[in-house]
Design a protein around this motif. Structure first.
Motif, mmCIF file in Angstrom:
data_model
loop_
_atom_site.group_PDB
_atom_site.id
_atom_site.type_symbol
_atom_site.label_atom_id
_atom_site.label_comp_id
_atom_site.label_asym_id
_atom_site.label_seq_id
_atom_site.Cartn_x
_atom_site.Cartn_y
_atom_site.Cartn_z
ATOM 1 N N ARG A 4 8.993 -15.210 -17.966
ATOM 2 C CA ARG A 4 9.099 -13.753 -17.912
ATOM 3 C C ARG A 4 9.325 -13.218 -19.318
ATOM 4 O O ARG A 4 10.289 -13.606 -19.989
ATOM 5 N N ILE A 5 8.443 -12.339 -19.770
ATOM 6 C CA ILE A 5 8.516 -11.773 -21.116
ATOM 7 C C ILE A 5 8.820 -10.289 -21.014
ATOM 8 O O ILE A 5 8.120 -9.551 -20.319
ATOM 9 N N LEU A 6 9.860 -9.849 -21.711
ATOM 10 C CA LEU A 6 10.177 -8.427 -21.818
ATOM 11 C C LEU A 6 9.636 -7.922 -23.149
ATOM 12 O O LEU A 6 10.034 -8.402 -24.210
ATOM 13 N N VAL A 7 8.700 -6.980 -23.081
ATOM 14 C CA VAL A 7 8.119 -6.375 -24.279
ATOM 15 C C VAL A 7 8.858 -5.064 -24.558
ATOM 16 O O VAL A 7 8.853 -4.163 -23.716
ATOM 17 N N ILE A 8 9.494 -4.979 -25.709
ATOM 18 C CA ILE A 8 10.215 -3.764 -26.104
ATOM 19 C C ILE A 8 9.445 -3.148 -27.263
ATOM 20 O O ILE A 8 9.547 -3.582 -28.411
ATOM 21 N N GLU A 9 8.640 -2.147 -26.948
ATOM 22 C CA GLU A 9 7.672 -1.586 -27.899
ATOM 23 C C GLU A 9 7.355 -0.154 -27.486
ATOM 24 O O GLU A 9 7.188 0.123 -26.291
ATOM 25 N N ASP A 10 7.287 0.773 -28.466
ATOM 26 C CA ASP A 10 7.057 2.180 -28.109
ATOM 27 C C ASP A 10 5.634 2.659 -28.377
ATOM 28 O O ASP A 10 5.328 3.824 -28.130
ATOM 29 N N GLU A 25 -2.522 -14.801 -19.619
ATOM 30 C CA GLU A 25 -2.024 -16.131 -19.979
ATOM 31 C C GLU A 25 -1.085 -16.698 -18.923
ATOM 32 O O GLU A 25 -0.629 -17.836 -19.038
ATOM 33 N N GLY A 26 -0.764 -15.897 -17.905
ATOM 34 C CA GLY A 26 0.082 -16.377 -16.832
ATOM 35 C C GLY A 26 1.534 -15.957 -16.914
ATOM 36 O O GLY A 26 2.357 -16.385 -16.099
ATOM 37 N N TYR A 27 1.879 -15.113 -17.885
ATOM 38 C CA TYR A 27 3.258 -14.662 -18.020
ATOM 39 C C TYR A 27 3.524 -13.457 -17.122
ATOM 40 O O TYR A 27 2.625 -12.652 -16.865
ATOM 41 N N ALA A 28 4.770 -13.327 -16.671
ATOM 42 C CA ALA A 28 5.207 -12.123 -15.960
ATOM 43 C C ALA A 28 5.750 -11.162 -17.012
ATOM 44 O O ALA A 28 6.717 -11.481 -17.709
ATOM 45 N N VAL A 29 5.121 -10.003 -17.148
ATOM 46 C CA VAL A 29 5.415 -9.091 -18.256
ATOM 47 C C VAL A 29 6.070 -7.820 -17.734
ATOM 48 O O VAL A 29 5.608 -7.221 -16.759
ATOM 49 N N SER A 30 7.147 -7.398 -18.388
ATOM 50 C CA SER A 30 7.731 -6.079 -18.141
ATOM 51 C C SER A 30 7.840 -5.350 -19.473
ATOM 52 O O SER A 30 7.919 -5.979 -20.532
ATOM 53 N N LEU A 31 7.833 -4.023 -19.410
ATOM 54 C CA LEU A 31 7.742 -3.194 -20.619
ATOM 55 C C LEU A 31 8.924 -2.247 -20.707
ATOM 56 O O LEU A 31 9.390 -1.709 -19.707
ATOM 57 N N GLN A 32 9.378 -2.015 -21.937
ATOM 58 C CA GLN A 32 10.368 -0.982 -22.228
ATOM 59 C C GLN A 32 10.013 -0.357 -23.575
ATOM 60 O O GLN A 32 9.616 -1.061 -24.503
ATOM 61 N N SER A 33 10.170 0.967 -23.676
ATOM 62 C CA SER A 33 9.836 1.652 -24.924
ATOM 63 C C SER A 33 11.036 2.305 -25.589
ATOM 64 O O SER A 33 10.954 2.755 -26.727
ATOM 65 N N ASP A 34 12.171 2.359 -24.894
ATOM 66 C CA ASP A 34 13.361 3.011 -25.409
ATOM 67 C C ASP A 34 14.457 1.982 -25.655
ATOM 68 O O ASP A 34 14.697 1.111 -24.812
ATOM 69 N N GLY A 35 15.110 2.071 -26.806
ATOM 70 C CA GLY A 35 16.112 1.073 -27.167
ATOM 71 C C GLY A 35 17.271 0.986 -26.205
ATOM 72 O O GLY A 35 17.708 -0.107 -25.828
ATOM 73 N N GLY A 185 3.843 -11.352 -7.465
ATOM 74 C CA GLY A 185 3.353 -10.381 -8.439
ATOM 75 C C GLY A 185 3.866 -8.986 -8.144
ATOM 76 O O GLY A 185 4.106 -8.623 -6.990
ATOM 77 N N ARG A 186 4.014 -8.194 -9.182
ATOM 78 C CA ARG A 186 4.589 -6.851 -9.052
ATOM 79 C C ARG A 186 3.680 -5.901 -8.284
ATOM 80 O O ARG A 186 4.138 -4.935 -7.692
ATOM 81 N N ASP A 187 2.381 -6.125 -8.342
ATOM 82 C CA ASP A 187 1.439 -5.174 -7.750
ATOM 83 C C ASP A 187 1.035 -5.526 -6.327
ATOM 84 O O ASP A 187 0.141 -4.908 -5.765
#
Length: 235
Positions: A4-10, A25-35, A185-187
């Motif tokens: 599980r990869i958390l992407v912290i990027e705005d 690539e097979g990773y479970a990805v979640s996103l955040q844009s705010d610190g 999967g999330r979807d």
């Protein structure tokens, strides 16, 4: 692989690119844009790896890295810092703050995925390798084979993935919602009780000969691969 990869990027465009390619690539990805929100996500999700932008609204990536490393329950999470700041002093500062690796924008996805694999291989070998082991259980991702002691276990594809997730973090309690996201999967819409059904099937396959059950049910919380199980098996 279901790390599980958390992407912290705005940057929205970069977030979309990372989510698409890392999911492939097979990773479970979640996103955040705010610190501020990102720190909450790290605490709640406890991801296997963080991709962290330096320049973020409210709380900088450097400060997030510092706070993660200051907390005992989070400090082992590997962090790769992504930034447009390519000067040597900036790279040194990022690494000294606790980043495991540092990648300067723009970068190629092939280089990023290679670095992710390398960091996971060092920090979490069971995520990066083909074979995971726990007690007398072994799971071969390449051959899609599970053994308990000297005998092969015959698991359906969902039970195989469920066991893989549990073996990656022995002792950690996964909620039913987390298992739905990681296995289905999330979807995908699946009834929450479906998790219990497949855990039951997995238990039946694992314990067919009256072996000790390695899966612990935590009331109102979820399931874990019991961390006392390896000692019990060898006792």
């Amino acid at each position: 692989m279901s790390a599980r990869i958390l992407v912290i990027e705005d940057e929205e465009a970069l977030c979309a690119l990372l989510e698409y390619n890392l999911s492939k690539e097979g990773y479970a990805v979640s996103l955040q844009s705010d610190g501020d929100e990102a720190l909450i996500s790290v605490e709640e999700e406890k991801p296997d790896l963080i991709l962290l932008d330096w320049m973020l609204p409210n709380v900088s990536g450097i400060e997030i890295c510092r706070q993660v490393r200051a907390r005992s329950e989070l400090r082992e999470i590997p962090i790769i810092m992504l930034t447009a700041r390519g000067e040597e002093d900036d790279r040194i500062r990022g690494l000294e703050t606790g980043a495991d690796d540092y990648l300067t924008k723009p970068f190629s996805m092939s280089e990023l995925t290679a670095r992710i694999r390398a960091v996971l291989r060092r920090a979490r070998p069971t995520l990066a390798g083909d074979v995971a082991t726990f007690g007398d259980l072994s799971l071969d991702r390449q051959a899609h084979r599970v053994r308990r002691g000297e005998r092969d276990l015959h698991l359906g594809p969902t039970e195989f993935k469920l066991l893989d997730v549990l073996m990656q973090r022995p002792g950690r309690v996964f909620s039913r919602e987390q298992l739905l996201d990681l296995v289905w999967g999330r979807d995908v819409y699946v009834e929450i009780r479906t998790v219990d059904v497949h855990v039951g099937r997995l238990r039946k396959a694992l314990n067919r000969r009256g072996d000790k059950d390695p899966i612990r049910t935590v009331r109102s919380a979820g399931y874990a691969l019991d961390e006392t199980y390896p000692q019990a098996v060898g006792a």
